[in-house]
Every structure is written in structure tokens, then in C-alpha cells.
Design a protein around this motif. Structure first.
Motif, PDB file in Angstrom:
ATOM      1  N   ALA A   9       0.838  -1.206   0.000  1.00 31.35           N
ATOM      2  CA  ALA A   9       0.000   0.000   0.000  1.00 31.35           C
ATOM      3  C   ALA A   9       0.873   1.256   0.000  1.00 31.35           C
ATOM      4  CB  ALA A   9      -0.931  -0.010   1.211  1.00 31.35           C
ATOM      5  N   ALA A  10       1.912   1.269   0.808  1.00 27.44           N
ATOM      6  CA  ALA A  10       2.821   2.424   0.862  1.00 27.44           C
ATOM      7  C   ALA A  10       3.505   2.617  -0.496  1.00 27.44           C
ATOM      8  CB  ALA A  10       3.853   2.222   1.961  1.00 27.44           C
ATOM      9  N   GLU A  11       3.885   1.515  -1.113  1.00 31.59           N
ATOM     10  CA  GLU A  11       4.519   1.585  -2.431  1.00 31.59           C
ATOM     11  C   GLU A  11       3.549   2.170  -3.461  1.00 31.59           C
ATOM     12  OE1 GLU A  11       6.982  -1.391  -5.415  1.00 31.59           O
ATOM     13  OE2 GLU A  11       5.506  -2.266  -4.050  1.00 31.59           O
ATOM     14  N   GLN A  12       2.311   1.712  -3.437  1.00 34.22           N
ATOM     15  CA  GLN A  12       1.308   2.229  -4.365  1.00 34.22           C
ATOM     16  C   GLN A  12       1.086   3.728  -4.182  1.00 34.22           C
ATOM     17  OE1 GLN A  12      -0.294   0.601  -6.919  1.00 34.22           O
ATOM     18  NE2 GLN A  12       1.172  -1.016  -6.457  1.00 34.22           N
ATOM     19  N   LEU A  13       1.162   4.187  -2.928  1.00 36.16           N
ATOM     20  CA  LEU A  13       0.975   5.604  -2.623  1.00 36.16           C
ATOM     21  C   LEU A  13       2.256   6.420  -2.812  1.00 36.16           C
ATOM     22  CD1 LEU A  13      -1.180   5.213   0.618  1.00 36.16           C
ATOM     23  CD2 LEU A  13      -1.973   6.001  -1.642  1.00 36.16           C
ATOM     24  N   ARG A  14       3.321   5.732  -3.163  1.00 35.52           N
ATOM     25  CA  ARG A  14       4.633   6.355  -3.302  1.00 35.52           C
ATOM     26  C   ARG A  14       5.122   6.947  -1.982  1.00 35.52           C
ATOM     27  NH1 ARG A  14       5.600   5.844  -8.321  1.00 35.52           N
ATOM     28  NH2 ARG A  14       6.344   7.387  -9.738  1.00 35.52           N
ATOM     29  N   ASP A  15       4.717   6.315  -0.898  1.00 37.95           N
ATOM     30  CA  ASP A  15       5.211   6.677   0.431  1.00 37.95           C
ATOM     31  C   ASP A  15       6.492   5.885   0.638  1.00 37.95           C
ATOM     32  OD1 ASP A  15       5.783   7.146   3.077  1.00 37.95           O
ATOM     33  OD2 ASP A  15       3.789   6.606   3.826  1.00 37.95           O
ATOM     34  N   TRP A  16       7.562   6.379   0.022  1.00 43.69           N
ATOM     35  CA  TRP A  16       8.812   5.634  -0.025  1.00 43.69           C
ATOM     36  C   TRP A  16       9.394   5.368   1.354  1.00 43.69           C
ATOM     37  CZ3 TRP A  16       8.208   3.489  -4.262  1.00 43.69           C
ATOM     38  CH2 TRP A  16       7.867   4.165  -5.440  1.00 43.69           C
ATOM     39  N   ILE A  20      10.047   1.561   2.296  1.00 38.19           N
ATOM     40  CA  ILE A  20      11.444   1.165   2.480  1.00 38.19           C
ATOM     41  C   ILE A  20      11.673   0.633   3.890  1.00 38.19           C
ATOM     42  CG2 ILE A  20      13.797   2.097   2.669  1.00 38.19           C
ATOM     43  CD1 ILE A  20      13.001   3.861   0.165  1.00 38.19           C
ATOM     44  N   ALA A  21      11.111   1.291   4.874  1.00 34.62           N
ATOM     45  CA  ALA A  21      11.270   0.831   6.261  1.00 34.62           C
ATOM     46  C   ALA A  21      10.626  -0.536   6.472  1.00 34.62           C
ATOM     47  CB  ALA A  21      10.683   1.861   7.223  1.00 34.62           C
ATOM     48  N   LEU A  22       9.435  -0.713   5.960  1.00 35.83           N
ATOM     49  CA  LEU A  22       8.733  -1.986   6.137  1.00 35.83           C
ATOM     50  C   LEU A  22       9.451  -3.137   5.427  1.00 35.83           C
ATOM     51  CD1 LEU A  22       5.095  -0.676   5.715  1.00 35.83           C
ATOM     52  CD2 LEU A  22       5.963  -1.891   7.742  1.00 35.83           C
ATOM     53  N   VAL A  23       9.825  -2.920   4.192  1.00 35.96           N
ATOM     54  CA  VAL A  23      10.473  -3.981   3.428  1.00 35.96           C
ATOM     55  C   VAL A  23      11.877  -4.238   3.968  1.00 35.96           C
ATOM     56  CG1 VAL A  23      11.310  -4.680   1.141  1.00 35.96           C
ATOM     57  CG2 VAL A  23       9.081  -3.568   1.382  1.00 35.96           C
ATOM     58  N   LEU A  46      13.017  -0.353  -4.338  1.00 35.60           N
ATOM     59  CA  LEU A  46      12.362   0.786  -3.690  1.00 35.60           C
ATOM     60  C   LEU A  46      13.327   1.944  -3.501  1.00 35.60           C
ATOM     61  CD1 LEU A  46      10.227  -1.072  -0.987  1.00 35.60           C
ATOM     62  CD2 LEU A  46       9.346   0.187  -2.979  1.00 35.60           C
ATOM     63  N   LEU A  47      14.556   1.641  -3.088  1.00 38.26           N
ATOM     64  CA  LEU A  47      15.556   2.699  -2.932  1.00 38.26           C
ATOM     65  C   LEU A  47      15.793   3.425  -4.253  1.00 38.26           C
ATOM     66  CD1 LEU A  47      18.166   0.930  -0.617  1.00 38.26           C
ATOM     67  CD2 LEU A  47      16.665   2.848   0.005  1.00 38.26           C
ATOM     68  N   ALA A  48      15.866   2.661  -5.334  1.00 37.01           N
ATOM     69  CA  ALA A  48      16.078   3.268  -6.653  1.00 37.01           C
ATOM     70  C   ALA A  48      14.878   4.105  -7.070  1.00 37.01           C
ATOM     71  CB  ALA A  48      16.353   2.183  -7.687  1.00 37.01           C
ATOM     72  N   ARG A  49      13.690   3.567  -6.894  1.00 35.13           N
ATOM     73  CA  ARG A  49      12.489   4.300  -7.298  1.00 35.13           C
ATOM     74  C   ARG A  49      12.281   5.550  -6.458  1.00 35.13           C
ATOM     75  NH1 ARG A  49       8.179   0.032  -6.933  1.00 35.13           N
ATOM     76  NH2 ARG A  49       6.794   1.706  -7.570  1.00 35.13           N
ATOM     77  N   ALA A  50      12.776   5.528  -5.211  1.00 38.96           N
ATOM     78  CA  ALA A  50      12.698   6.701  -4.342  1.00 38.96           C
ATOM     79  C   ALA A  50      13.842   7.680  -4.631  1.00 38.96           C
ATOM     80  CB  ALA A  50      12.748   6.270  -2.874  1.00 38.96           C
ATOM     81  N   GLU A  51      14.695   7.304  -5.575  1.00 37.21           N
ATOM     82  CA  GLU A  51      15.855   8.110  -5.973  1.00 37.21           C
ATOM     83  C   GLU A  51      16.804   8.353  -4.806  1.00 37.21           C
ATOM     84  OE1 GLU A  51      14.499  11.545  -8.135  1.00 37.21           O
ATOM     85  OE2 GLU A  51      13.659  10.287  -9.736  1.00 37.21           O
ATOM     86  N   ARG A  52      16.962   7.344  -3.987  1.00 40.08           N
ATOM     87  CA  ARG A  52      17.902   7.409  -2.861  1.00 40.08           C
ATOM     88  C   ARG A  52      19.247   6.856  -3.323  1.00 40.08           C
ATOM     89  NH1 ARG A  52      14.700   5.799   2.636  1.00 40.08           N
ATOM     90  NH2 ARG A  52      13.091   7.394   2.500  1.00 40.08           N
ATOM     91  N   PHE A  53      19.846   7.597  -4.224  1.00 45.90           N
ATOM     92  CA  PHE A  53      21.075   7.127  -4.854  1.00 45.90           C
ATOM     93  C   PHE A  53      22.263   7.147  -3.899  1.00 45.90           C
ATOM     94  CE2 PHE A  53      18.459   8.702  -8.441  1.00 45.90           C
ATOM     95  CZ  PHE A  53      18.177   7.447  -8.956  1.00 45.90           C
TER      96      PHE A  53
END
Length: 140
Positions: A9-16, A20-23, A46-53
Motif C-alpha cells: 500500500a505504501a509503495e502504491q501511494l509512493r510513500d517511499w 522502504i522501512a517496512l520492506v 524501492l531505494l532506486a524508485r525513491a531516488e535514494r542514490f
């Protein structure tokens, strides 16, 4: 598996942050538990999609999955200079992705130069260039 539904659900909402914390709490690289390993790959995505490079870059020092995901993200973002730098520093995956990118954008000569500069003994990198240069590939 309540955490899983919450993470989706967080992923669908883009609540990165939440995803990320849950996974991440249920992820382990090379775990004998294939769910934990799968979660690790999901965590890298998820890290990549959140742009946490910066986080991916730090993890990439010791984690092959982070390194591969980072390099694919760099390619997707068109950050050729960063890929080139990573290849120069010895990241073979970055070299392969850079060479494919150059070949796919009709810059086979530049790809050949990159192989000569960063991996002159790397047979796989030479094979990538050769595949794109062959008449049957349709690319030149």
C-alpha cells in the motif's frame, strides 16, 4: 503477513519512507529464506524508485544487488558520466551497462574506446561491442 500489505500500500501511494522501512525490516541479502532474499531485491528497487542514490551508492560498496540496481538506475536516468566514472573505478557491471548504452545509441566506436580504457582484458565487454558491430545485429 500484515507488514507485506502495508508495504504494498505504501509503495502504491509512493510513500517511499514507509515502504522502504517496512520492506527493509524483512530483507536479507543472500538469505537462505527466499522470501527474505526477494524482499532484499524489492528493497533495492524501492531505494532506486525513491531516488535514494546516496544510500544505494553506499550499499553498492558491499552489495552486488545494490550495485546492479544503482547502475541500471543511472542508465535509466541517462547519467552516462557517472557510469563512466564507476567503470573507471573498476565496476564491471557499470562498464557493461555503459557499453550497451553506447552501442544502443549508435556509438560503437565510443563503446570500443570505453572497453579499451576501462577493461581491455574483459572478454565479455568486447563481446558486447562485437554483437552490436556484427552485420546480423542491424546495428553499426
Amino acid at each position: 503477513m500484515e507488514w507485506f500489505e502495508q508495504a504494498r500500500a505504501a509503495e502504491q501511494l509512493r510513500d517511499w519512507d514507509a515502504a522502504i522501512a517496512l520492506v527493509g525490516a524483512h530483507a536479507e541479502c543472500y538469505s537462505t529464506d527466499h522470501y527474505m532474499h526477494g524482499n532484499h531485491l524489492w528493497h533495492m528497487d524501492l531505494l532506486a524508485r525513491a531516488e535514494r542514490f546516496s544510500e544505494l551508492t553506499e550499499l553498492a560498496l558491499t552489495d552486488v544487488h545494490a550495485r546492479r540496481r544503482l547502475n541500471r538506475s543511472l542508465r535509466d536516468r541517462g547519467t552516462e558520466a557517472v557510469l563512466r566514472s564507476r567503470a573507471k573505478d573498476g565496476d564491471r557491471d557499470a562498464l557493461y551497462i555503459l557499453v550497451r548504452l553506447l552501442c544502443e545509441t549508435h556509438r560503437a566506436q565510443e563503446a570500443h574506446r570505453a572497453v579499451q580504457d576501462f577493461g581491455p582484458e574483459d572478454q565479455y565487454a568486447h563481446q558486447i561491442v562485437a554483437r552490436f558491430r556484427s552485420p546480423s545485429s542491424g546495428a553499426q
